[in-house]
Each structure stands twice: as structure tokens, then as C-alpha cells.
Design a protein around this motif. Sequence first.
Motif, mmCIF file in Angstrom:
data_model
loop_
_atom_site.group_PDB
_atom_site.id
_atom_site.type_symbol
_atom_site.label_atom_id
_atom_site.label_comp_id
_atom_site.label_asym_id
_atom_site.label_seq_id
_atom_site.Cartn_x
_atom_site.Cartn_y
_atom_site.Cartn_z
ATOM 1 N N MET A 162 0.260 1.292 6.686
ATOM 2 C CA MET A 162 1.373 0.804 7.497
ATOM 3 C C MET A 162 2.501 0.281 6.608
ATOM 4 N N ASP A 163 2.141 -0.410 5.524
ATOM 5 C CA ASP A 163 3.145 -0.836 4.553
ATOM 6 C C ASP A 163 3.882 0.371 3.984
ATOM 7 N N ARG A 164 3.108 1.368 3.559
ATOM 8 C CA ARG A 164 3.699 2.553 2.941
ATOM 9 C C ARG A 164 4.608 3.293 3.918
ATOM 10 N N PRO A 179 3.104 15.766 -1.465
ATOM 11 C CA PRO A 179 3.846 15.348 -0.260
ATOM 12 C C PRO A 179 2.949 15.153 0.952
ATOM 13 N N ASN A 180 1.673 15.507 0.851
ATOM 14 C CA ASN A 180 0.783 15.416 2.003
ATOM 15 C C ASN A 180 0.717 14.003 2.570
ATOM 16 N N LYS A 181 0.703 13.026 1.673
ATOM 17 C CA LYS A 181 0.631 11.628 2.127
ATOM 18 C C LYS A 181 1.878 11.245 2.908
ATOM 19 N N LEU A 182 3.031 11.736 2.472
ATOM 20 C CA LEU A 182 4.268 11.448 3.200
ATOM 21 C C LEU A 182 4.176 11.949 4.632
ATOM 22 N N TYR A 183 3.682 13.168 4.806
ATOM 23 C CA TYR A 183 3.600 13.748 6.135
ATOM 24 C C TYR A 183 2.646 12.959 7.033
ATOM 25 N N LYS A 184 1.517 12.540 6.479
ATOM 26 C CA LYS A 184 0.547 11.787 7.269
ATOM 27 C C LYS A 184 1.110 10.441 7.725
ATOM 28 N N LYS A 233 -5.285 -3.049 7.858
ATOM 29 C CA LYS A 233 -6.294 -2.511 6.947
ATOM 30 C C LYS A 233 -7.190 -1.492 7.653
ATOM 31 N N LYS A 234 -7.345 -1.637 8.956
ATOM 32 C CA LYS A 234 -8.211 -0.734 9.711
ATOM 33 C C LYS A 234 -7.502 0.553 10.084
ATOM 34 N N VAL A 235 -6.246 0.451 10.500
ATOM 35 C CA VAL A 235 -5.546 1.621 11.047
ATOM 36 C C VAL A 235 -4.817 2.346 9.912
ATOM 37 N N SER A 236 -5.497 3.321 9.340
ATOM 38 C CA SER A 236 -4.906 4.140 8.285
ATOM 39 C C SER A 236 -4.043 5.228 8.912
ATOM 40 N N ALA A 237 -3.408 6.029 8.055
ATOM 41 C CA ALA A 237 -2.583 7.134 8.557
ATOM 42 C C ALA A 237 -3.429 8.131 9.337
ATOM 43 N N GLU A 238 -4.685 8.346 8.908
ATOM 44 C CA GLU A 238 -5.570 9.269 9.621
ATOM 45 C C GLU A 238 -5.864 8.762 11.033
ATOM 46 N N PHE A 239 -6.116 7.452 11.165
ATOM 47 C CA PHE A 239 -6.346 6.884 12.491
ATOM 48 C C PHE A 239 -5.072 6.982 13.334
ATOM 49 N N ALA A 240 -3.921 6.713 12.720
ATOM 50 C CA ALA A 240 -2.652 6.787 13.451
ATOM 51 C C ALA A 240 -2.421 8.196 13.984
ATOM 52 N N ASP A 241 -2.789 9.203 13.195
ATOM 53 C CA ASP A 241 -2.620 10.589 13.631
ATOM 54 C C ASP A 241 -3.509 10.908 14.832
ATOM 55 N N ILE A 242 -4.737 10.381 14.819
ATOM 56 C CA ILE A 242 -5.642 10.597 15.960
ATOM 57 C C ILE A 242 -5.091 9.916 17.207
ATOM 58 N N LEU A 243 -4.582 8.689 17.061
ATOM 59 C CA LEU A 243 -4.025 7.968 18.202
ATOM 60 C C LEU A 243 -2.759 8.651 18.724
#
Length: 281
Positions: free
Chosen positions: A111-113, A139-144, A164-174
Motif C-alpha cells: 500500500m505504501d508502494r 515492471p510487473n510489480k508496478l502493474y500489480k 501488512k495483510k493486504v498485499s497487491a495480490e490480495f488487492a487484485d483478488i478483491l
Amino acid sequence: MSETTIQKIPLDLLLPSPYNARRFRTEARIQEIAQSLATHQQREALRVYPGEGEAQGKYLMVSGVTRYLAAKTLGWTTLDAIVDPALNPHDPLTLVSLSRIYNDTAQETDMDRAALVADLEAQGYGKHEIMRAMGFNTPNKLYKLRAFKELPRAIFDIAAQHPKKVSAEFADILKKAVSQLGENKAVLLAEELIAKNLSKSKLIKRLWAECRKMANQPTRSTKERSAVINRGDVKVGDLRITRRPGSDDKKVKLEVSLPADAARSLYAELEILCQRVQEEW
């Protein structure tokens, strides 16, 4: 002023830098730092640079914002800070890079990133410039990270309380949950993610289960018939017939307790029935 010179700066003259690498701080973390300050006093100086424009006369913090918030809860009036000559207010990319180095007491979250990347993109910086500032190799991390920008406010606020719990992968699923289930059900799924500390695979399974419900596809067998088997006035067993989800196939389950003689007789009849079923299939 040399980099090692430490000043005492009033808290009311301090502001978080827009390029601080830490954007999301939980109340629990602030209270943890407050307890540390109360016990050990301030052990590390903030890193700041003089503000300009509307922030003229203020000092902008690229590290130590959590200490600043904790000090405010304690009623402190000043904090030690270094007015760092390496901090150029007209060089956001360097400010981001240095802030990521200085803020080493806690790992930055996705979320910071995401917030930093969004701010740099809004200023017109290109993909490769942002990758260098953020320390990304691909650039994959930017897209996520962009998934956070597409979350509804209600889900974003839940994530901000648990960065700390909600990573970019979790955000994508949500984000997918919003498009497939609607916002209200996606919010409930986000709350369940936190309350039950779901793993990524379990969150995906819960999303699939909710999608099946919306498509009127039952996830469990549907009971079509059941009966109690009695011998005289005494219950000796149960019969259940169920239909498998998404199929016309039926499952027959017979459970019965009988005396040995009656059981042998019933077993012989069931053998004949099983043979007929095999022949018909």
C-alpha cells in the motif's frame, strides 16, 4: 549545516513529505512507538528538509513520521531532526529513494508502494524512472500495485487499517470480487479476509464459492428425499437421496442396524440390486 548536526524542531513546524516511503500507519504501530519513546526517549533523529511555497517555514519529514505521530500522543513539543543536505525538494525520485533507505525500522507495504507510484506517475515520471526510485527490477510489480487504485473506498479503508495483510495480490483478488460480486459482497469478503486471516488461496476459493452462489449453482448436494427406517417402533436406520451439484446424478445412502439374520438377507438383496445397476450402466 553538516548532515550530522541535530536540531530540536517544534512538532508544529513538522509535516510529512509527500515523498515519504511510509504512507499507512496503524494506530497499534503508533502506540508501539509511543511506548518506546516514553521508555527510551528518542534514539534516532528525523530526516527533514525545508518546505517551500505553502510549506514555507516548515520542515518536511522523509523519515520519522511514525515517531512524530507517537510524540504527539505523548504531548511532546519537539523532536530531534537532521536537516539533511542530500534532500532536494525539487528531486522527487531521489527523495523517494532516500526515504526508502532512511525508513528502515519497518518494512514498507504494498500500500505504501502503490501510493508512492501513483504520486510519481501523476507528476509525469516514466516507468523506468519510477522502477529505479522504487528498486523494482521488472515492471510487473508496478502493474500489480495499480489494483489498489481500483478498489472502492470502503475496501481501500479496510486495507489501510491492515496494510501488512493486504498485499497487491490480495488487492487484485478483491478488485475481481468487486467486478464479479458487486461492491457490497466484495466488502464482506474483505472483512472476512481480515477477520479470518485468509490465505491467498482460501480467499480465491471464497470468491469462487460466492460466484457459484450468484450463478445459482449449489456448492453442496441437494437433499431430495430422506426417510427414517423403523423396525416395529424402534428406529434402525436412515435413507437419504441427494443430487450432486450441477448434475442430474443422484446419491443414495442407506445406513441401518439389523440383527445378523436380517442383515444377511438384506445384503443378498442389495447384491442383486447392485448387479442390476451395473448392467443398466
